[in-house]
Design a protein around this motif. Structure first.
Motif, PDB file in Angstrom:
ATOM      1  N   VAL A  79      48.811  51.372 -27.411  1.00 16.96           N
ATOM      2  CA  VAL A  79      47.416  51.774 -27.608  1.00 16.96           C
ATOM      3  C   VAL A  79      46.682  50.656 -28.354  1.00 16.96           C
ATOM      4  O   VAL A  79      47.110  50.221 -29.412  1.00 16.96           O
ATOM      5  N   HIS A  80      45.573  50.205 -27.753  1.00 16.37           N
ATOM      6  CA  HIS A  80      44.802  49.137 -28.382  1.00 16.37           C
ATOM      7  C   HIS A  80      43.819  49.714 -29.386  1.00 16.37           C
ATOM      8  O   HIS A  80      43.047  50.606 -29.061  1.00 16.37           O
ATOM      9  N   TYR A  81      43.851  49.178 -30.609  1.00 14.47           N
ATOM     10  CA  TYR A  81      42.914  49.644 -31.625  1.00 14.47           C
ATOM     11  C   TYR A  81      41.793  48.647 -31.841  1.00 14.47           C
ATOM     12  O   TYR A  81      41.132  48.655 -32.860  1.00 14.47           O
ATOM     13  N   GLY A  82      41.594  47.781 -30.894  1.00 13.57           N
ATOM     14  CA  GLY A  82      40.527  46.806 -31.029  1.00 13.57           C
ATOM     15  C   GLY A  82      40.751  45.734 -29.989  1.00 13.57           C
ATOM     16  O   GLY A  82      41.685  45.795 -29.195  1.00 13.57           O
ATOM     17  N   VAL A  83      39.878  44.734 -29.991  1.00 10.34           N
ATOM     18  CA  VAL A  83      40.043  43.636 -29.059  1.00 10.34           C
ATOM     19  C   VAL A  83      40.138  42.336 -29.862  1.00 10.34           C
ATOM     20  O   VAL A  83      39.352  42.096 -30.781  1.00 10.34           O
ATOM     21  N   SER A  84      41.148  41.520 -29.526  1.00 13.16           N
ATOM     22  CA  SER A  84      41.358  40.278 -30.275  1.00 13.16           C
ATOM     23  C   SER A  84      40.148  39.375 -30.152  1.00 13.16           C
ATOM     24  O   SER A  84      39.418  39.424 -29.161  1.00 13.16           O
ATOM     25  N   TYR A  85      39.956  38.542 -31.140  1.00 12.23           N
ATOM     26  CA  TYR A  85      38.752  37.711 -31.158  1.00 12.23           C
ATOM     27  C   TYR A  85      39.104  36.232 -31.206  1.00 12.23           C
ATOM     28  O   TYR A  85      39.010  35.529 -30.218  1.00 12.23           O
ATOM     29  N   GLU A  86      39.457  35.755 -32.384  1.00  8.38           N
ATOM     30  CA  GLU A  86      39.813  34.346 -32.530  1.00  8.38           C
ATOM     31  C   GLU A  86      40.856  34.239 -33.627  1.00  8.38           C
ATOM     32  O   GLU A  86      41.101  35.182 -34.367  1.00  8.38           O
ATOM     33  N   PHE A  87      41.473  33.055 -33.720  1.00  4.84           N
ATOM     34  CA  PHE A  87      42.444  32.883 -34.792  1.00  4.84           C
ATOM     35  C   PHE A  87      42.346  31.481 -35.366  1.00  4.84           C
ATOM     36  O   PHE A  87      41.822  30.563 -34.714  1.00  4.84           O
ATOM     37  N   GLY A  88      42.849  31.321 -36.570  1.00  2.00           N
ATOM     38  CA  GLY A  88      42.785  29.997 -37.189  1.00  2.00           C
ATOM     39  C   GLY A  88      43.598  29.948 -38.468  1.00  2.00           C
ATOM     40  O   GLY A  88      44.082  30.982 -38.945  1.00  2.00           O
ATOM     41  N   PRO A  89      43.770  28.762 -39.008  1.00  2.00           N
ATOM     42  CA  PRO A  89      44.578  28.581 -40.209  1.00  2.00           C
ATOM     43  C   PRO A  89      43.726  28.505 -41.470  1.00  2.00           C
ATOM     44  O   PRO A  89      42.527  28.264 -41.409  1.00  2.00           O
ATOM     45  N   ASN A  90      44.388  28.730 -42.597  1.00  2.00           N
ATOM     46  CA  ASN A  90      43.777  28.415 -43.891  1.00  2.00           C
ATOM     47  C   ASN A  90      44.105  26.960 -44.166  1.00  2.00           C
ATOM     48  O   ASN A  90      45.268  26.573 -44.196  1.00  2.00           O
ATOM     49  N   THR A  91      43.081  26.167 -44.341  1.00  2.00           N
ATOM     50  CA  THR A  91      43.311  24.722 -44.415  1.00  2.00           C
ATOM     51  C   THR A  91      43.239  24.190 -45.833  1.00  2.00           C
ATOM     52  O   THR A  91      42.756  24.858 -46.744  1.00  2.00           O
ATOM     53  N   LEU A  92      43.728  22.949 -45.978  1.00  5.26           N
ATOM     54  CA  LEU A  92      43.622  22.253 -47.253  1.00  5.26           C
ATOM     55  C   LEU A  92      42.356  21.401 -47.180  1.00  5.26           C
ATOM     56  O   LEU A  92      42.248  20.485 -46.369  1.00  5.26           O
ATOM     57  N   ILE A  93      41.382  21.729 -47.988  1.00  7.46           N
ATOM     58  CA  ILE A  93      40.117  20.991 -47.992  1.00  7.46           C
ATOM     59  C   ILE A  93      40.146  19.991 -49.137  1.00  7.46           C
ATOM     60  O   ILE A  93      40.584  20.318 -50.238  1.00  7.46           O
ATOM     61  N   TYR A  94      39.693  18.777 -48.881  1.00  7.22           N
ATOM     62  CA  TYR A  94      39.767  17.766 -49.935  1.00  7.22           C
ATOM     63  C   TYR A  94      38.554  16.847 -49.876  1.00  7.22           C
ATOM     64  O   TYR A  94      37.893  16.718 -48.844  1.00  7.22           O
ATOM     65  N   SER A  95      38.293  16.199 -51.008  1.00  6.59           N
ATOM     66  CA  SER A  95      37.184  15.256 -51.079  1.00  6.59           C
ATOM     67  C   SER A  95      37.688  13.886 -50.657  1.00  6.59           C
ATOM     68  O   SER A  95      38.684  13.385 -51.168  1.00  6.59           O
ATOM     69  N   THR A  96      36.978  13.276 -49.701  1.00  4.92           N
ATOM     70  CA  THR A  96      37.435  11.968 -49.223  1.00  4.92           C
ATOM     71  C   THR A  96      37.208  10.888 -50.271  1.00  4.92           C
ATOM     72  O   THR A  96      37.723   9.780 -50.149  1.00  4.92           O
ATOM     73  N   LYS A  97      36.452  11.211 -51.319  1.00  4.11           N
ATOM     74  CA  LYS A  97      36.264  10.231 -52.379  1.00  4.11           C
ATOM     75  C   LYS A  97      37.494  10.168 -53.283  1.00  4.11           C
ATOM     76  O   LYS A  97      37.829   9.133 -53.839  1.00  4.11           O
ATOM     77  N   THR A  98      38.164  11.318 -53.432  1.00  2.00           N
ATOM     78  CA  THR A  98      39.347  11.352 -54.294  1.00  2.00           C
ATOM     79  C   THR A  98      40.595  10.956 -53.522  1.00  2.00           C
ATOM     80  O   THR A  98      41.497  10.309 -54.058  1.00  2.00           O
ATOM     81  N   PHE A  99      40.657  11.393 -52.251  1.00  2.00           N
ATOM     82  CA  PHE A  99      41.839  11.118 -51.427  1.00  2.00           C
ATOM     83  C   PHE A  99      41.453  10.154 -50.322  1.00  2.00           C
ATOM     84  O   PHE A  99      40.724  10.513 -49.409  1.00  2.00           O
TER      85      PHE A  99
END
Lengths: 303, 279, 408
Positions: free
Chosen positions: C164-184
């Motif tokens: 039994v479907h309780y909804g319709v899938s939408y999209e998926f993605g990861p939790n990313t590591l965000i960083y400042s290009t000035k520091t790294f």
């Protein structure tokens, strides 16, 4: 009784019979007048509060988050024995006290000026100026402080321009203290002003006549007489800080969880209403004590 | 009474406090002209486009209208029930009188989040649908207290001899009320109403728990801030509301001042009673 | 005197009666807030049948009701695809944003309260919503684009129970590591940077108990002796070690962000230089010209797969179905994927993404979705029952308590 002993046959005004009937029965008048507001309060406000507080003695089923009606003191035990929650409570009360104290200190000279030094026109102008910020949304004002205090914000920009180092106030307890003091300040200034304003000038004159200089008069005569009003104002700054959760979310850094956040998280987020209700007992008890002290100091007449 | 030095210090203090009070206000207004979506200092340019965006945004309009409706209904309820309560407590000595005045401080003395969740559970439990009515009930609860405080302060200040005189002259109950009591009370009610309206209009915490899917203006502002997409639009909206409300506030203060028989200072002090939470 | 006594009696009686009535009403009767009837899940072992499993979904979609109330992640209701939807269907969209699955579950309690129609719930909210009876079965035959979905997105375990479907899938993605290009100067290769005292006071992570799984994922590679295989199923010793790591991280944190806009502001204004977040923040910052970038480090990432679920008491079911039909079309899937930075469920969206933005499809891994999908550890509700059948895993309630202790 003021008997309208009409000698001539003057026509009675409409409703005179009802009016007379009511006049004789004070209890009926009282009931008619008091029932609507009291009914509102008892049926809606007090009832919902009581139900909420009763919920504190229950628990939830962790998976379905439905409330299970088994009586238990576990929620309270968890709050009182956990060092985390004790720390949160102390932090909140400490901040509330600090904010109240600061606002009192800032408001007293301002209120004094408004009440006793300013001309009537200046007084009205100041009155309007103090109230005006309240009309800009509370959230927007808090948000503006974030812009001012953060790493590349207005404050640091100004400091750097003047050659001073950055003040890293953004997202700290100091930032929260500043913001709290700011948003509640009008709520302290007005009662303080009203309190100073209520002291009859004759008292001050008498004190001066008896030889006290201005400082002594202020300390010994004005301040004690204005104290109830000051305490009345402090009720609001204290209580508002005690329950706020928006400012800690927006302005606080790591480790800025307040009582309000715990309540909000458990209701709006973790759906643990019994625990939130148990936590709600804390500010209620604190405020009850505060109100009793305030009433003893006569603040209720100064409200 | 104060010396020259003290006066100068006081004036400087007042100016300092005013600057403090208005610094964020100026910031808000300034950022309303910021072309960049992400707010940072200094502002990257100058544009008035956000005002047009805000004006045409249907969400802003419906939020604004909902706020006005809720605040108006809450204020009307507050005036009626608040003045009734003030009369009751002032004129009659009854058992539990102390308790009632204590009770009537609670909505303001207890944190808004508690009132909010209490009402939320109450409404859910009785399966009352969230909507305008629940918002009004939530707001009216503390608005009543505001009006009550103003009204009772005024009642305490005025002597009962006027009422007695009116009755001696043959007026019945409602005539006395209409021609004597009500005019005496009117400015207190007006300033109480104004304050109640202000509180209701800007209230966010209790509203968060008692509104349904709709947004009042503060809820819209909170949603827009959390979204972080068009922050200058928020600033534009706040700036406009601020400007719009200067006039009623000025009027109210003028009204509170010109009460004739009452000392200007006392009226102002009595006018803005118990300062109340913006939440 | 007599009047006073009479009034006295009236008030006392009234007050007492009112209080008794309400306390009695609260005690007796059905359970409190979030209940919609139906059976509660059975004890350890199976979870039993969801309460709304027998609610038959509609067989056709009628005329729109004129309004649609949705609970969505920030960035899921952009004017780009909302305006055309409103124009075509006449359903005015009212979006309430939530920053965490917890908030969504709370808003949707009591079947949406008769207020909300749809929620874009992630995997860790789905089970709680389904078993709380807050969402109802959906008829996927009414959603034509469903047939074009990637196989693993059609009936995934987090939104389909017993077929039994309780909804319709939408999209998926990861939790990313965000960083400042000035520091790294080059992208960090490991999640170790957010636990590194070198960056003390410059780190931010989400204020969400599920973040414990991120720490567990990192530990599973750093300290294999702990034996962590699934970051959401932790035995007590594994859980304690993870919480320990988080407590060590605590002094490094500038702020635990609650709202996506907060993380954006933290990075933009230089308050933090590295942290965990979503591609949504990175995209917004890049669009504003900030020197920010993101990466998925070698240990892998946790992530989320979102489903549009329909509230049990949805007041506008037709508009809800129209929305689900709309947002699963290739065009909208592509728009959403590019805007937020995630991978679409609709296999046809890849071509659209490349049309809208050169290389867009590959950038968000929509060209190789299966492998990408396998590399992510998707959010799911931690339960006491581990997958191996034993009952020794730490349940979500304890995650919440531990998180409060760490962050406060």
């Amino acid at each position: 009784m003021a008997a309208g002993v009409a000698v001539e046959a003057r026509p009675q005004p409409r409703g005179a019979r009802v009016s007379a009937a009511l006049w004789k029965r004070a209890w009926l008048r009282a009931s008619l007048v008091l029932t609507p507001p009291l009914a509102w309060f008892l049926v809606i406000y007090i009832a919902s509060l009581v139900v909420l507080l009763v919920t504190a003695f229950w628990q939830i089923n962790p998976l379905t988050t439905q409330i299970v009606h088994t009586w238990t003191l576990d929620n309270f035990r968890q709050i009182l024995t956990s060092s985390t929650y004790r720390g949160i409570i102390l932090r909140t009360v400490g901040m509330a006290a600090a904010v109240t104290a600061t606002d009192v200190i800032v408001a007293i000279p301002f209120g004094y000026f408004m009440a006793r030094v300013a001309t009537p026109r200046m007084r009205s102008a100041l009155f309007v100026l103090v109230l005006l910020p309240l009309w800009a949304s509370y959230i927007a004002r808090v948000y503006a402080w974030i812009l001012i205090l953060n790493h590349d914000g207005v404050l640091n920009w100004t400091l750097l321009k003047v050659g001073l180092p950055r003040a890293n106030i953004g997202y700290t307890n100091i930032a929260m203290w500043i913001v709290f003091c700011y948003v509640w300040l009008p709520f302290m200034i007005i009662p303080v002003y009203a309190a100073f304003e209520r002291v009859p000038h004759s008292f001050v004159e008498a004190s001066l006549d008896l030889g006290a200089k201005s400082w002594r008069t202020t300390r010994r005569v004005l301040l004690p007489l204005a104290l109830p009003g000051i305490v009345a104002g402090s009720i609001f700054t204290f209580s508002l800080t005690l329950g706020d959760y928006i400012t800690p979310i927006l302005v606080g850094g790591a480790g800025s969880t307040f009582i309000g956040n715990v309540i909000y998280d458990n209701v709006g987020v973790a759906q643990n209403l019994p625990f939130a209700a148990a936590m709600a007992f804390v500010p209620i008890v604190i405020m009850a004590v505060y109100l009793l002290i305030a009433r003893a100091m006569g603040a209720f007449e100064a409200l | 009474m104060e010396g020259r030095g003290t006066r100068i210090v006081l004036v400087l203090w007042v100016i300092g406090v005013l600057l403090f009070l208005f610094l964020p206000i100026v910031t808000i207004i300034l950022y309303a002209f910021n072309p960049s979506n992400v707010q940072s200092w200094p502002i990257s340019g100058f544009t008035t486009k956000w005002f047009t965006v805000a004006f045409h945004d249907p969400q802003v309009r419906s939020a604004f209208v909902l706020s006005l409706k809720a605040a108006s209904l809450a204020t009307v309820t507050a005036i009626i029930l608040g003045s009734l309560a003030a009369f009751g407590v002032h004129r009659f000595r009854f058992f539990g009188r102390e308790a009632v005045s204590f009770l009537l401080v609670l909505p303001l003395a207890l944190p808004g989040v508690i009132t909010g969740i209490a009402l939320n559970s109450f409404f859910s439990f009785n399966t009352i649908n969230f909507g305008l009515m629940t918002i009004v009930i939530g707001h009216a609860t503390f608005c009543i207290v505001v009006v009550y405080n103003n009204a009772i302060a005024r009642l305490r200040r005025t002597s009962g001899s006027l009422v007695e005189a009116s009755q001696d002259l043959g007026a019945v109950g409602w005539q006395t009320f209409r021609f004597i009591t009500l005019p005496m009370l009117s400015t207190a009610l007006v300033s109480g109403a104004l304050l109640a309206f202000a509180l209701s209009f800007d209230e966010v915490i209790v509203t968060y728990f008692t509104a349904g899917a709709q947004n009042t203006l503060p809820l819209w502002i909170f949603g827009a801030i959390r979204l972080g997409q068009q922050l200058p639009e928020v600033n534009a909206v706040v700036a406009v509301v601020l400007v719009l409300t200067v006039i009623p506030v000025l009027l109210a203060v003028r009204l509170a001042r010109d009460t004739g028989a009452v000392r200007p200072g006392a009226a102002a002090g009595g006018a803005v009673q118990a300062e109340l939470p913006a939440e | 005197m007599r009047e006073r006594n009479r009034f006295h009696r009236l008030t006392v009686t009234g007050a007492v009666a009112a209080s008794i009535a309400f306390v009695a009403a609260a005690c007796g009767g059905s359970s409190g807030s979030s209940s919609t009837g139906g059976s509660s899940p059975s004890a350890a072992g199976g979870l039993g049948q969801p309460p709304t499993a027998t609610m038959a979904p509609p067989t056709s979609v009628g005329a729109g009701e004129g309004q649609l109330n949705i609970v969505a992640w920030e960035g899921y209701a952009q004017p780009q695809w909302v305006r055309p939807f409103e124009q075509q269907t006449g359903c005015q969209v009212n979006a309430k944003y939530a920053g965490s699955s917890n908030e969504m579950v709370s808003l949707m309690s009591n079947g949406g309260g008769g207020q909300y129609d749809l929620v874009s719930a992630s995997g860790d909210a789905d089970l709680r919503l389904i078993y709380g009876g807050d969402v109802r079965p959906v008829n996927v035959n009414l959603i034509p684009s469903w047939n074009d979905f990637l196989d693993f997105m059609k009936s995934p375990a987090w939104n389909t129970i017993n077929g039994v479907h309780y909804g319709v899938s939408y999209e998926f993605g990861p939790n990313t590591l965000i960083y400042s290009t000035k520091t790294f100067s080059s992208p960090p290769t490991s999640w170790a940077v957010i636990y590194d005292p070198t960056y003390s006071g410059q780190v931010t992570v989400p204020n969400n108990p599920i973040q414990i799984a991120d720490a567990a994922l990192y530990l599973s590679k750093k300290t294999p002796s702990l034996g962590i295989t699934d970051p959401y199923e932790l035995t007590q010793p594994q859980f304690d070690a993870t919480v320990n790591l988080l407590k060590q991280q605590r002094p490094l944190i500038k702020k635990y962000w609650d709202l996506a806009s907060q993380e954006i502001s933290l990075f933009k204004n230089g308050d933090v230089t590295v942290g965990a977040g979503w591609s949504y923040q990175t995209n917004t910052l890049k669009a504003d010209g900030a020197p920010i970038d993101e990466t998925v480090p070698q240990e892998g990432a946790t992530g989320w797969a979102d489903t549009w679920m329909m509230a049990t008491k949805a007041p506008h079911p037709n508009c809800a179905y129209k929305w689900m039909q709309w947002v699963t079309t290739p065009t909208v899937q592509a728009q959403q994927a590019l805007y937020f930075g995630e991978a679409p469920a609709n296999s046809q969206a890849c071509a659209e993404m490349d049309k809208m933005q050169k290389g867009g499809c590959a950038e968000w891994h929509a060209d190789n979705p299966e492998a990408y999908f396998q590399s992510i550890s998707f959010w799911k509700t931690p339960l006491a029952t581990c997958d191996n059948g034993k009952n020794e895993c730490v349940p979500y309630q304890d995650w919440v308590n531990a998180w409060t202790q760490v962050t406060s």
